[in-house]
Design an enzyme around this catalytic site. Structure first.
Site, PDB file in Angstrom:
ATOM      1  N   ASP A   1      50.118  12.910  -5.598  1.00 57.29           N
ATOM      2  CA  ASP A   1      50.936  14.097  -5.459  1.00 57.29           C
ATOM      3  C   ASP A   1      50.730  14.630  -4.042  1.00 57.29           C
ATOM      4  O   ASP A   1      49.765  14.251  -3.366  1.00 57.29           O
ATOM      5  CB  ASP A   1      50.504  15.129  -6.509  1.00 57.29           C
ATOM      6  CG  ASP A   1      51.233  16.449  -6.349  1.00 57.29           C
ATOM      7  OD1 ASP A   1      52.470  16.418  -6.223  1.00 57.29           O
ATOM      8  OD2 ASP A   1      50.568  17.492  -6.332  1.00 57.29           O
TER       9      ASP A   1
ATOM     10  N   ASP B   1      47.128  17.538  -9.195  1.00 55.05           N
ATOM     11  CA  ASP B   1      46.340  18.727  -9.489  1.00 55.05           C
ATOM     12  C   ASP B   1      47.103  19.814 -10.233  1.00 55.05           C
ATOM     13  O   ASP B   1      46.496  20.727 -10.781  1.00 55.05           O
ATOM     14  CB  ASP B   1      45.766  19.326  -8.196  1.00 55.05           C
ATOM     15  CG  ASP B   1      46.832  20.009  -7.354  1.00 55.05           C
ATOM     16  OD1 ASP B   1      47.984  19.519  -7.351  1.00 55.05           O
ATOM     17  OD2 ASP B   1      46.519  21.017  -6.711  1.00 55.05           O
TER      18      ASP B   1
ATOM     19  N   ASP C   1      51.818  17.886 -12.961  1.00 55.72           N
ATOM     20  CA  ASP C   1      51.251  16.542 -12.863  1.00 55.72           C
ATOM     21  C   ASP C   1      50.638  16.071 -14.181  1.00 55.72           C
ATOM     22  O   ASP C   1      50.301  14.881 -14.311  1.00 55.72           O
ATOM     23  CB  ASP C   1      50.164  16.485 -11.774  1.00 55.72           C
ATOM     24  CG  ASP C   1      50.742  16.702 -10.384  1.00 55.72           C
ATOM     25  OD1 ASP C   1      51.859  16.235 -10.142  1.00 55.72           O
ATOM     26  OD2 ASP C   1      50.069  17.338  -9.557  1.00 55.72           O
TER      27      ASP C   1
END
Length: 612
Positions: free
Chosen positions: A293, A487, A491
């Site tokens: 990410d 995080d 996600d």
């Protein structure tokens, strides 16, 4: 006791009675192992106890009662050694559980303190933390400053200094001075409770490679019986059958592999990495694709001020523009507001109080600050409320915070979310550890994603993705296993869908941590590479220990088949094989020679190696 009794009978010349006592005791032990064997077979694990039981019965049948007692002692000793090894391996995990806060000191009316169970702490309670006490819940420091030991959470041995307003994590230990803090979570939702839950899940797991070791027992058992039967047939000596089986049991397979994986999980926990189960370590060892990410994972997650552009029609300095903008941002809950205020404070600018403040959801904020009507926000919001608006020319990875003063456009604050300092090095380390492909998977715009990917050295980019899109992208990847690092709450689905989900849990969401297989408790991206390295080293130690046990046992079996190893000597030698395999498995507690992470990682590993 049976051995002592048999020795006493032999001392008084009662060899027959000694043989009967030893034989009956050994057969009773064989019967007990038979019951355990049936239970193991019902759980799909068989082969090891069959060898042990057959070896005991065969040595009793040929009159080698001393060897039968040694086998029984060896089985008990092997179990005791396994218990000791596992206890040493899980020491770091258990230390977390033992330090869990149980009470808190709450400040009531008239500053009266009362001790309450930690479960009774409520959000907003003011707590007093005495010297050397554990912080019971997550909170915000009220005192001017404080020093805390966060080693149990992050693996960092140096004390951490916090100032008023900083976040305190439950599980950290206060320094030499009492401090006051305000609870921001309950005990159930605190950081330490999350760690305890993860550790409990991790310590109760059983790795797939251990089941693989169980399956090694099937051909190994067949080989042992084949060699024993062949030796008996060729020598016409029934004692040869017993001699071969003695050195084939107990097989160290089921001792070495679990110890190695528990050791790896312990080493990871000591470095601030919670691995939920041993199977995750095996998958980490084989990771071929790493997906990241962007915000808060590859980047720092908190934009910083890069440039101040004052409008050509404004009559103010860049510092004054920043001061007014930051003063208005005091009344905004937007993520960029804190970054603007930090930039002003870093330049020593005072932030005057405002009035008539109003936040316009998702658009911006307005307030009267130091006698001026200030508006801060998105370009559409500022352009609609000011004259002379000028949209900034932003490069990839940048964003603009637009400012209007007294109804006129005043300028733009150029912000960017910078790449983490160790991001490039972490990706290089992952490539060294066998990761072939890397991907950036984000919901941000493609221009921003491409800028960050190019800076980090990632060639594959998927931008503007919704959570469902992220899951589909990971599922479509061909080079597996896939490790996903994220995080945020968005996600959580893709972390659960990946072969190995890694959550940056220090600042990330609880949802992400709960759905991930690995939780990194310190805000350090390089720990992802360290987790892969620990997985590779641990799996290597497990498989190496398995093959050491198999190789030594097969060598002894061939020697026994040719009559070179008597039954009693064989029983003693097999104990040496067990000891060698378990001691080798314990090497998973220490860093391997291949570890070459960031300096902080190497320092943590050096501290850990000193502990063991």
């Amino acid at each position: 006791m049976a051995g002592a009794g048999a020795a006493a009978l032999l001392a008084f010349g009662q060899e027959g009675a000694a043989q009967w006592l030893a034989s009956l005791y050994a057969l009773a032990a064989a019967a007990y192992r038979s019951v355990l064997m049936v239970k193991e077979i019902l759980h799909g694990r068989w082969g090891i106890d069959l060898l042990a039981v057959t070896a005991i019965i065969s040595t009793v049948a040929v009159g080698e009662y001393v060897a039968s007692l040694i086998i029984v002692l060896m089985l008990a000793g092997g179990n005791a050694l396994e218990t000791y090894a596992e206890g040493r391996a899980v020491r770091e995990l258990r230390s977390l559980l033992e330090r869990a806060p149980r009470s808190a000191r709450r400040e009531g009316r008239d500053a009266i303190l009362e001790d309450i169970p930690v479960e009774q702490v409520r959000v907003g309670d003011v707590l007093v933390i005495r010297p050397s006490e554990v912080v019971p819940v997550d909170g915000r420091l009220i005192s001017t400053a404080g020093v805390f030991d966060e080693s149990a959470l992050t693996g960092e041995s140096l004390p951490v200094e916090h100032r008023s307003g900083d976040t305190l994590l439950s599980g950290s230990v206060n320094g030499d001075a009492a401090v006051r803090m305000q609870a921001v979570t309950t005990a159930e939702d605190s950081q330490y409770s999350l760690i305890v839950a993860l550790v409990q899940e991790a310590s109760a797991s059983r790795a797939p490679v251990v089941r693989l070791a169980d399956r090694y027992a099937v051909p190994f058992t067949a080989l042992a019986f084949l060699l024993a039967g062949t030796a008996w047939y060729l020598s016409q000596d029934s004692g040869r059958f017993a001699q071969v089986l003695v050195v084939a049991t107990p097989c160290p397979l089921l001792l070495a592999a679990p110890v190695a994986f528990l050791g790896g999980m312990s080493r990871a926990a000591h470095a601030g990495i919670i691995v939920k189960n041993g199977g995750t370590l095996e998958r980490l060892a084989r990771v071929r694709t790493a997906v990241f990410d962007k915000t808060g994972t590859l980047t720092q997650g908190r934009p910083v001020l890069r440039e101040i552009l004052v409008s050509k029609n404004a009559t103010m300095t860049p510092g004054r523009l920043l001061q007014l903008a930051a003063s208005a941002e005091q009344y905004s809950s937007h993520v960029l507001a804190a970054s603007v205020m930090d930039a002003a404070r870093a330049r020593g600018l005072a932030l005057p109080a405002g009035h008539l403040a109003q936040e316009h959801a998702t658009q911006g904020v307005t307030a009267v600050c130091d006698g001026h009507a200030v508006a801060v926000g998105k370009p559409s919001f500022i352009s609609s409320s000011t004259s002379g608006f000028e949209e900034a020319d932003l490069a990839g990875g940048q964003l603009g915070v637009y400012v209007g003063v007294d109804g006129r456009f005043a300028g733009t604050l150029i912000m960017s979310d910078p790449l983490r300092d160790n991001a490039i090095r972490t990706l290089e380390e992952l490539h060294r550890l066998g990761v072939r492909e890397t991907m950036l998977l984000t919901g941000d715009s493609r221009s921003t994603a491409m800028h960050i990917a190019a800076e980090a050295g990632i060639t594959s980019v998927r931008a503007e993705c919704l959570p469902a899109d992220k899951v589909a992208e990971v599922a479509a990847l061909g080079s597996r296993p896939v490790m996903m690092v994220g995080d945020g709450v968005n996600d959580a689905p893709v972390l659960a869908a990946a072969d190995v989900g890694v959550a940056m849990g220090a600042k990330g969401s609880t949802a992400a941590s709960e759905s991930a297989d690995v939780v990194i408790m310190v805000d350090d991206l390089s720990k992802t590479a360290l987790a892969v390295d620990i997985g590779r080293h641990t799996t290597l130690m497990a498989l190496e220990s398995i093959w050491i046990g198999i190789g030594l046992s097969i060598g002894l079996m061939f020697a026994a088949a040719f009559g070179f190893i008597p039954a009693v000597a064989g029983a003693l030698l097999q104990e040496v094989v067990d000891l060698a395999t378990i001691l080798n498995a314990l090497r998973a507690l220490k860093p391997g020679r291949s570890t070459s992470g960031a300096p902080a990682d190497r320092a943590a590993d050096m501290r850990q190696s000193q502990l063991f």
